[in-house]
Design an enzyme around this catalytic site. Sequence first.
Site, PDB file in Angstrom:
ATOM      1  CB  SER A 115      -0.981  -0.271   1.295  1.00 48.06           C
ATOM      2  OG  SER A 115      -2.031   0.784   1.217  1.00 48.06           O
ATOM      3  CD  GLU A 248      -1.229  -2.451  -4.408  1.00 48.77           C
ATOM      4  OE1 GLU A 248      -3.246  -2.787  -4.518  1.00 48.77           O
ATOM      5  OE2 GLU A 248      -1.600  -2.055  -3.662  1.00 48.77           O
ATOM      6  CG  HIS A 317      -5.565  -2.291  -1.021  1.00 51.21           C
ATOM      7  ND1 HIS A 317      -4.423  -1.537  -2.211  1.00 51.21           N
ATOM      8  CD2 HIS A 317      -5.205  -1.655   0.197  1.00 51.21           C
ATOM      9  CE1 HIS A 317      -3.423  -1.020  -1.343  1.00 51.21           C
ATOM     10  NE2 HIS A 317      -4.467  -0.802   0.221  1.00 51.21           N
TER      11      HIS A 317
END
Length: 346
Positions: A115, A248, A317
């Site tokens: 993240s 991502e 995620h």
Amino acid sequence: MTIRFPKKLCPDDVIAITAPSMGVPASLHTRLDLAIDVLKSRKYRVLEGQCLRAVNKNKSAVRTLRATELSDFLLNAEINAVMPPWGGELAMELLELIDFEGLAQVKPKWFSGFSDLSTLHFPLTLICGWATLHGPNLMELGSKERDVTTEAIWLILEGERGEVVEQFSSPAYQTEGSDWREQPDAGFNLTHKTEWKRLDGSTLPMEFKGRLIGGCIETISRLAGTRFGDVPKFCEQHKQDGVILYFENAEMAPCELTRTLLSLKMHGWFDGVAGVLFGRSAAPAVTDPTLQNYHDALESALGDLSIPVLYDVDIGHVPPQLSLVNGAMAKVRYFDKGGMVAQLLE
């Protein structure tokens, strides 16, 4: 630039925990403690930082404190790994406060997570030459039971140098997670069958290799054109090995994703790369056939590339996810609507 790998983690090593982005609120301290217990059960010593168990204005502390604590942990020769609890949104505040050139002169240590932590993975690999681990966050390790894909993080962190670590596509993935405040020890709800896909629509097997570099597209895309995100330079440095880019998507809607990918393309990020991996998108799905969707975004921006592009891979995620090492030589194989990633721990 030579990529330098940290030594493997061994019992009695010290793992430091700090939150360079968002801290952990009191309502989730039980989950954090369970994750720390997992580290201790593997015979590691744990050092908690001051920037960890609080949240104010989306961060664990003011930027100067977060930058100082993270820098101190990364420079401390007695610490063997830094494992933040999770990401957040404002790690970018730290970039100009950290002496990455100085870190390039010291022995590397493992820095892991995903993240917003990608904001820090990038300069640690691109400027310092450290191999860093993009994979499950510490908070995800606090469950009573963990799936084999998530547990593969230890194959990397505790792997011998020179070892090749193989990870395979997960059997299933999660679409709705548990509330850790109500179920502190909950694992992932793996209910939907995993299926990796080729952007060109083919289901034929394929294989490609190169050095891995990538992360959360929302954060690393903001680094394009800066010294903290000089992917074209990394590709030039490792053109003999080839480079595999991976991304991502946490929350970008399809049109924003399209614009972002086209911008990265204009910045030269895809020039000369050997292949591209995209994780499952965590953004709300677009079901209206008259509107741009996730696949349309990838096709619009990358459909003309003459390189392999895989999407809906176990990255990011939508768990579980592979543990990918930025800077590692990797071989990617696609087969039977799934695949395998083999990484050399140099």
